[in-house]
Design a protein around this motif. Sequence first.
Motif, PDB file in Angstrom:
ATOM      1  N   LYS A   1     -25.712   8.983   9.786  1.00  0.00           N
ATOM      2  CA  LYS A   1     -25.055   9.689   8.686  1.00  0.00           C
ATOM      3  C   LYS A   1     -24.441   8.807   7.583  1.00  0.00           C
ATOM      4  O   LYS A   1     -25.111   8.474   6.622  1.00  0.00           O
TER       5      LYS A   1
ATOM      6  N   ASN B   1     -29.916   8.018  19.494  1.00  0.00           N
ATOM      7  CA  ASN B   1     -29.479   8.362  20.848  1.00  0.00           C
ATOM      8  C   ASN B   1     -30.631   8.312  21.836  1.00  0.00           C
ATOM      9  O   ASN B   1     -30.441   8.000  23.016  1.00  0.00           O
TER      10      ASN B   1
ATOM     11  N   VAL C   1     -21.895   8.839  15.318  1.00  0.00           N
ATOM     12  CA  VAL C   1     -22.708   9.277  14.181  1.00  0.00           C
ATOM     13  C   VAL C   1     -21.818   9.919  13.108  1.00  0.00           C
ATOM     14  O   VAL C   1     -22.074   9.785  11.919  1.00  0.00           O
TER      15      VAL C   1
ATOM     16  N   HIS D   1     -25.318  15.480  20.497  1.00  0.00           N
ATOM     17  CA  HIS D   1     -25.930  14.154  20.372  1.00  0.00           C
ATOM     18  C   HIS D   1     -27.277  14.226  19.666  1.00  0.00           C
ATOM     19  O   HIS D   1     -28.112  13.341  19.830  1.00  0.00           O
TER      20      HIS D   1
ATOM     21  N   SER E   1     -32.637   8.562  12.243  1.00  0.00           N
ATOM     22  CA  SER E   1     -31.695   9.663  12.455  1.00  0.00           C
ATOM     23  C   SER E   1     -30.817   9.377  13.660  1.00  0.00           C
ATOM     24  O   SER E   1     -31.163   8.556  14.519  1.00  0.00           O
ATOM     25  N   GLY E   2     -29.715  10.104  13.715  1.00  0.00           N
ATOM     26  CA  GLY E   2     -28.817   9.970  14.852  1.00  0.00           C
ATOM     27  C   GLY E   2     -29.501  10.356  16.155  1.00  0.00           C
ATOM     28  O   GLY E   2     -29.286   9.729  17.204  1.00  0.00           O
ATOM     29  N   SER E   3     -30.339  11.378  16.093  1.00  0.00           N
ATOM     30  CA  SER E   3     -31.056  11.806  17.307  1.00  0.00           C
ATOM     31  C   SER E   3     -31.941  10.679  17.824  1.00  0.00           C
ATOM     32  O   SER E   3     -31.965  10.387  19.027  1.00  0.00           O
TER      33      SER E   3
ATOM     34  N   GLU F   1     -18.779  11.415  22.103  1.00  0.00           N
ATOM     35  CA  GLU F   1     -18.324  11.250  20.726  1.00  0.00           C
ATOM     36  C   GLU F   1     -16.828  10.946  20.807  1.00  0.00           C
ATOM     37  O   GLU F   1     -16.106  11.651  21.516  1.00  0.00           O
TER      38      GLU F   1
HETATM   39  C1  LIG Z   1     -25.444  14.596  13.522  1.00  0.00           C
HETATM   40  C2  LIG Z   1     -25.220  13.985  14.847  1.00  0.00           C
HETATM   41  C3  LIG Z   1     -26.277  13.471  15.602  1.00  0.00           C
HETATM   42  C4  LIG Z   1     -27.710  13.643  15.188  1.00  0.00           C
HETATM   43  O1  LIG Z   1     -28.028  12.986  14.022  1.00  0.00           O
HETATM   44  P1  LIG Z   1     -29.369  13.442  13.231  1.00  0.00           P
HETATM   45  O2  LIG Z   1     -29.446  12.442  12.130  1.00  0.00           O
HETATM   46  O3  LIG Z   1     -29.165  14.850  12.796  1.00  0.00           O
HETATM   47  O4  LIG Z   1     -30.498  13.333  14.184  1.00  0.00           O
HETATM   48  C5  LIG Z   1     -25.981  12.823  16.783  1.00  0.00           C
HETATM   49  N1  LIG Z   1     -24.709  12.695  17.217  1.00  0.00           N
HETATM   50  C6  LIG Z   1     -23.684  13.186  16.529  1.00  0.00           C
HETATM   51  C7  LIG Z   1     -22.298  12.977  17.044  1.00  0.00           C
HETATM   52  C8  LIG Z   1     -23.888  13.875  15.336  1.00  0.00           C
HETATM   53  O5  LIG Z   1     -22.863  14.394  14.671  1.00  0.00           O
END
Ligand SMILES: *Cc1c(COP(=O)(O)O)cnc(C)c1O
Length: 459
Positions: free
Chosen positions: A290, A125, A263, A155, A120-122, A228
């Motif tokens: 994503k 990060n 992301v 984030h 995941s994005g989380s 971002e």
């Molecule tokens: C969605 C998002 C995240 C988190 O991603 P997850 O997969 O929901 O953990 C982190 N940074 C940005 C800029 C996002 O849009």
Amino acid sequence: MTYQNYSLKQLQQIDAAHHLHPFTDHKELREAGSRIITHANGPFIYDSEGTEILDGMAGLWCVNIGYGRDELAEAAYAQMKELPYYNSFFKCSTPTPVLLSKKLAEIAPKHVNQVFYGSSGSEANDTALRLVRHYWVLEGKPEKNRIISRKMAYHGSTVAGTSLGGMDAMHKQLGGAVPNIVHVMMPYAYELALPGESDHDFGLRAAKAVEDAILEAGADKVAAFIGEPVMGAGGVKIPPVSYWPEVQRICRKYDVLLMLDEVITGYGRTGEWFAAQTLGIEPDTITTAKALTSGYQPLSALLVGDRIAATLVEKGAEFNHGYTYSGHPVACAVALKNLEIIEREGLIDRVRNDTGPYFAKALQERIAGHDLVGEVRSIGLMGAIEIVKDKATKERFLPSGSAALTVRDHAIAHGMMLRATGDTMILSPPLIWTRDTIDMACDRISKALDLAQADLRKR
Ligand SMILES: *Cc1c(COP(=O)(O)O)cnc(C)c1O
């Protein structure tokens, strides 16, 4: 799947009884019942009643190649049969993350050649935060560990993601953020530019806030700046063109690493593979997730620049960090196929040369003039519509956020899925949208604005 044996009411009741949802008021959800999406195809999603809705959010900013792609299902199926899982710990690897890493190094900015995977994005990060701090320790500067971020940044939602982010409502429930992260002003000209201040000057002033934060701590105490390229969940806030080059100049001047959270912007959304390329900047880390798999599998990739990677390799100290599913073979197989489709169909060129400019023009010509609209803005295929009570003074409706929710509800009722965040409507459609799809979206959004205006006048 046997959900067809259940009525919508039954599914909603079971959902309410057992399923806790992200970012949801559960009292409200139980009263209203959830909207249950059962299938999707191309740019459309369908609910259990068969209602067709044009998906202006690509799921949650992720389904860039649209729904119903058999090729991705087949890639997952083939990989699951051959090797459903093996880890990348203990000097092991599997073929698909190897090949995906090569592909990502090819499409990333030149100085970015290494990849660390998560789901995941989380998570990515979290990895990024730990990696930049680890980097400075390896460089013999352990006290250089402060991270500068921005108010309203998003984030992710783990403890690290929330701490890096600048959402007050999330921080309030955190009970203690990761230490030594500070938040400076966002580059949001519509609300924050001074009367008479040009976009250009405002961009430089917003960048100066980063410099001020570095000077306040002392450059020898600051590890990195994270942002971002375009703030997404915070309201598709597109900074003035003067902002990012100036932020990069400041980071270089004080030897502060530059972390981009792509992301949302990664994999074509702004008309290049990465917004770093659109903006012409050279970040040390690029967080992606994503659209890496178009949401068909959970996967994130932290792209790591040569500077950090070289130190990791040279110093050889173990980075005590990783996830069971880092480099998951099935998710990586799906990502490879997804990137192949983006390339084969020329989706990024289309965003840059055709649909992106057309989207911008359509928003300007067909939406911006509406009485409820204070401003429209877009970059590539992401856009925002500011909802106001008074165009000239930028006065908002009260309570804050309520007008945008009214617009959103009318939009969904008229077959258009878009999101409201604060007083801003946001759009981030699949990259398969054509000029016709954009026209269809504008028709539905105009209609929703008219209906919302009638409602808001009544109040
Ligand atoms: C969605 C998002 C995240 C988190 O991603 P997850 O997969 O929901 O953990 C982190 N940074 C940005 C800029 C996002 O849009």
